[in-house]
Design an enzyme around this catalytic site. Structure first.
Site, PDB file in Angstrom:
ATOM      1  N   LYS A  29     -19.436 -26.346  44.753  1.00  0.00           N
ATOM      2  CA  LYS A  29     -18.388 -25.745  43.917  1.00  0.00           C
ATOM      3  C   LYS A  29     -16.990 -26.090  44.452  1.00  0.00           C
ATOM      4  O   LYS A  29     -16.101 -26.436  43.685  1.00  0.00           O
ATOM      5  CB  LYS A  29     -18.561 -24.218  43.842  1.00  0.00           C
ATOM      6  CG  LYS A  29     -19.887 -23.779  43.233  1.00  0.00           C
ATOM      7  CD  LYS A  29     -19.943 -22.284  43.012  1.00  0.00           C
ATOM      8  CE  LYS A  29     -19.919 -21.466  44.281  1.00  0.00           C
ATOM      9  NZ  LYS A  29     -21.119 -21.576  45.132  1.00  0.00           N
ATOM     10  N   ARG A 104     -19.639 -12.681  41.286  1.00  0.00           N
ATOM     11  CA  ARG A 104     -20.884 -12.893  42.015  1.00  0.00           C
ATOM     12  C   ARG A 104     -21.876 -11.770  41.755  1.00  0.00           C
ATOM     13  O   ARG A 104     -22.987 -11.788  42.291  1.00  0.00           O
ATOM     14  CB  ARG A 104     -20.555 -12.891  43.495  1.00  0.00           C
ATOM     15  CG  ARG A 104     -21.007 -14.097  44.272  1.00  0.00           C
ATOM     16  CD  ARG A 104     -20.548 -13.824  45.692  1.00  0.00           C
ATOM     17  NE  ARG A 104     -20.952 -14.806  46.640  1.00  0.00           N
ATOM     18  CZ  ARG A 104     -20.231 -15.872  46.967  1.00  0.00           C
ATOM     19  NH1 ARG A 104     -19.113 -16.139  46.352  1.00  0.00           N
ATOM     20  NH2 ARG A 104     -20.658 -16.676  47.904  1.00  0.00           N
ATOM     21  N   ARG A 144     -22.928 -28.749  56.629  1.00  0.00           N
ATOM     22  CA  ARG A 144     -21.533 -28.684  56.176  1.00  0.00           C
ATOM     23  C   ARG A 144     -20.549 -28.573  57.340  1.00  0.00           C
ATOM     24  O   ARG A 144     -20.737 -27.796  58.258  1.00  0.00           O
ATOM     25  CB  ARG A 144     -21.368 -27.482  55.253  1.00  0.00           C
ATOM     26  CG  ARG A 144     -19.940 -27.287  54.794  1.00  0.00           C
ATOM     27  CD  ARG A 144     -19.874 -26.529  53.520  1.00  0.00           C
ATOM     28  NE  ARG A 144     -20.266 -25.133  53.678  1.00  0.00           N
ATOM     29  CZ  ARG A 144     -20.278 -24.287  52.658  1.00  0.00           C
ATOM     30  NH1 ARG A 144     -19.986 -24.690  51.440  1.00  0.00           N
ATOM     31  NH2 ARG A 144     -20.638 -23.029  52.852  1.00  0.00           N
ATOM     32  N   ARG A 177     -18.772 -23.285  59.688  1.00  0.00           N
ATOM     33  CA  ARG A 177     -18.570 -21.882  59.311  1.00  0.00           C
ATOM     34  C   ARG A 177     -19.613 -20.985  59.974  1.00  0.00           C
ATOM     35  O   ARG A 177     -20.784 -21.327  60.027  1.00  0.00           O
ATOM     36  CB  ARG A 177     -18.656 -21.737  57.787  1.00  0.00           C
ATOM     37  CG  ARG A 177     -17.304 -21.867  57.133  1.00  0.00           C
ATOM     38  CD  ARG A 177     -17.393 -21.950  55.653  1.00  0.00           C
ATOM     39  NE  ARG A 177     -18.269 -20.964  55.043  1.00  0.00           N
ATOM     40  CZ  ARG A 177     -18.459 -20.864  53.740  1.00  0.00           C
ATOM     41  NH1 ARG A 177     -17.809 -21.679  52.928  1.00  0.00           N
ATOM     42  NH2 ARG A 177     -19.272 -19.964  53.246  1.00  0.00           N
ATOM     43  N   ARG A 188     -27.577 -15.378  52.486  1.00  0.00           N
ATOM     44  CA  ARG A 188     -26.699 -15.753  51.366  1.00  0.00           C
ATOM     45  C   ARG A 188     -27.510 -16.229  50.164  1.00  0.00           C
ATOM     46  O   ARG A 188     -27.191 -15.918  49.017  1.00  0.00           O
ATOM     47  CB  ARG A 188     -25.727 -16.853  51.805  1.00  0.00           C
ATOM     48  CG  ARG A 188     -24.590 -16.291  52.630  1.00  0.00           C
ATOM     49  CD  ARG A 188     -23.937 -17.344  53.478  1.00  0.00           C
ATOM     50  NE  ARG A 188     -23.334 -18.405  52.708  1.00  0.00           N
ATOM     51  CZ  ARG A 188     -23.138 -19.643  53.176  1.00  0.00           C
ATOM     52  NH1 ARG A 188     -23.527 -19.973  54.370  1.00  0.00           N
ATOM     53  NH2 ARG A 188     -22.550 -20.543  52.425  1.00  0.00           N
TER      54      ARG A 188
HETATM   55  P1  ADP Z   1     -20.805 -19.635  49.708  1.00  0.00           P
HETATM   56  O1  ADP Z   1     -20.700 -19.644  48.213  1.00  0.00           O
HETATM   57  O2  ADP Z   1     -20.994 -20.999  50.255  1.00  0.00           O
HETATM   58  O3  ADP Z   1     -21.801 -18.647  50.257  1.00  0.00           O
HETATM   59  P2  ADP Z   1     -18.116 -18.557  49.919  1.00  0.00           P
HETATM   60  O4  ADP Z   1     -17.097 -19.266  50.729  1.00  0.00           O
HETATM   61  O5  ADP Z   1     -17.950 -18.539  48.448  1.00  0.00           O
HETATM   62  O6  ADP Z   1     -19.479 -19.174  50.364  1.00  0.00           O
HETATM   63  O7  ADP Z   1     -18.235 -17.041  50.399  1.00  0.00           O
HETATM   64  C1  ADP Z   1     -18.428 -16.688  51.751  1.00  0.00           C
HETATM   65  C2  ADP Z   1     -18.703 -15.185  51.880  1.00  0.00           C
HETATM   66  O8  ADP Z   1     -17.575 -14.436  51.364  1.00  0.00           O
HETATM   67  C3  ADP Z   1     -19.887 -14.657  51.072  1.00  0.00           C
HETATM   68  O9  ADP Z   1     -21.111 -14.819  51.746  1.00  0.00           O
HETATM   69  C4  ADP Z   1     -19.493 -13.188  50.895  1.00  0.00           C
HETATM   70  O10 ADP Z   1     -19.706 -12.423  52.071  1.00  0.00           O
HETATM   71  C5  ADP Z   1     -17.997 -13.264  50.685  1.00  0.00           C
HETATM   72  N1  ADP Z   1     -17.653 -13.384  49.237  1.00  0.00           N
HETATM   73  C6  ADP Z   1     -17.064 -14.455  48.629  1.00  0.00           C
HETATM   74  N2  ADP Z   1     -16.894 -14.228  47.311  1.00  0.00           N
HETATM   75  C7  ADP Z   1     -17.388 -12.980  47.068  1.00  0.00           C
HETATM   76  C8  ADP Z   1     -17.525 -12.183  45.914  1.00  0.00           C
HETATM   77  N3  ADP Z   1     -17.114 -12.605  44.713  1.00  0.00           N
HETATM   78  N4  ADP Z   1     -18.105 -10.951  46.043  1.00  0.00           N
HETATM   79  C9  ADP Z   1     -18.527 -10.504  47.235  1.00  0.00           C
HETATM   80  N5  ADP Z   1     -18.438 -11.206  48.369  1.00  0.00           N
HETATM   81  C10 ADP Z   1     -17.875 -12.441  48.302  1.00  0.00           C
END
Ligand code: ADP
Length: 234
Positions: A29, A104, A144, A177, A188
């Protein structure tokens, strides 16, 4: 976009509206959002990046979110929604924006619907799903590496930097990360399946979801996304 644009400059000057990039962690993404930003000149709003920025700055939000994020669980809807509302209120979002990592949960999607209708958005919301084979996600995530200076994304298996652990663009040491540890990745992916995947049906039923093949090469995925946005398929 109603009538076909004739040049990239044309795309950059017209309103695009809200776009959701939807897909599991590791679907690409962030990589694709960068291509959409470049083509249409609308901002990329990654809730993961915004939360990480808050953690780095030590804000009240960052302090609340840090442990949850490191474990791979989801931050609460209220905290994330408020952060998104603040970002969307900025003038650069007027022509459109790309949401990456948001919504999400069904709760976040319902909140977004209310927010967009309250703001009187005329352009329709479009949801682009990047579908990826589950087995490939683990490798994509453990491999990554990101550049903390310019945000470039690499993968040690599929898209390695020329010099190991060093950014091709600026030579900065690449970082890993914390939530890309094997344990957090498992959490996740489970959170995605249980809480986020139901959104595919939520948007499909409204006829605003289009799906692209995320197993293809990154350039191909971008072409599929541009096609969906420009050919009025949505
Ligand atoms: P990825 O999609 O690769 O897991 P992101 O960088 O989008 O990673 O998100 C990292 C972390 O940030 C998630 O695992 C969560 O803890 C938090 N997070 C990000 N976006 C949201 C969201 N919309 N709602 C709740 N938690 C979120």
């Amino acid at each position: 976009m109603n009538t076909p644009a004739t040049s990239v400059a044309d795309y950059v000057s017209r309103a695009v509206g809200p776009i959701i990039l939807f897909g599991p962690p590791g679907a690409g993404k962030g990589t694709q959002a960068k291509q959409i930003v470049e083509r249409y000149g609308i901002p990329h709003l990654s809730t993961g990046d915004l939360l990480r920025e808050n953690v780095k700055l030590g804000t009240a939000l960052g302090q609340k979110a840090k442990a949850v994020m490191d474990s791979g669980k989801l931050v609460s809807d209220d905290l994330v929604n408020e952060m998104v509302a603040e970002r969307l209120a900025r003038p650069d979002c007027a022509r459109g924006f790309i949401l990456d990592g948001f919504p999400r949960t069904v709760g976040q999607a319902e909140w977004l619907d209310g927010f967009l209708s309250a703001r009187g958005s005329k352009l329709p919301l479009r949801v682009l799903r990047i579908a990826v084979d589950q087995d490939k996600l683990f490798k994509r995530l453990t491999g990554r590496r990101t550049c903390p200076a310019c945000g470039a994304i690499y993968n040690i298996y599929t898209n390695p930097p020329r010099v190991p652990d060093s950014c091709d663009k600026d030579g900065t040491s690449l970082t890993f990360r914390k939530d890309d540890s094997e344990e957090a990745i498992g959490t996740r992916l489970k959170a995605y399946e249980n809480e986020t995947l139901p959104l595919a049906d939520y948007y499909r039923q409204r006829g605003i979801l289009t799906e692209v093949d995320g197993d293809a090469a990154a350039d191909d995925v971008s072409r599929q996304l541009f096609h969906a946005l420009e050919k009025g398929e949505l």
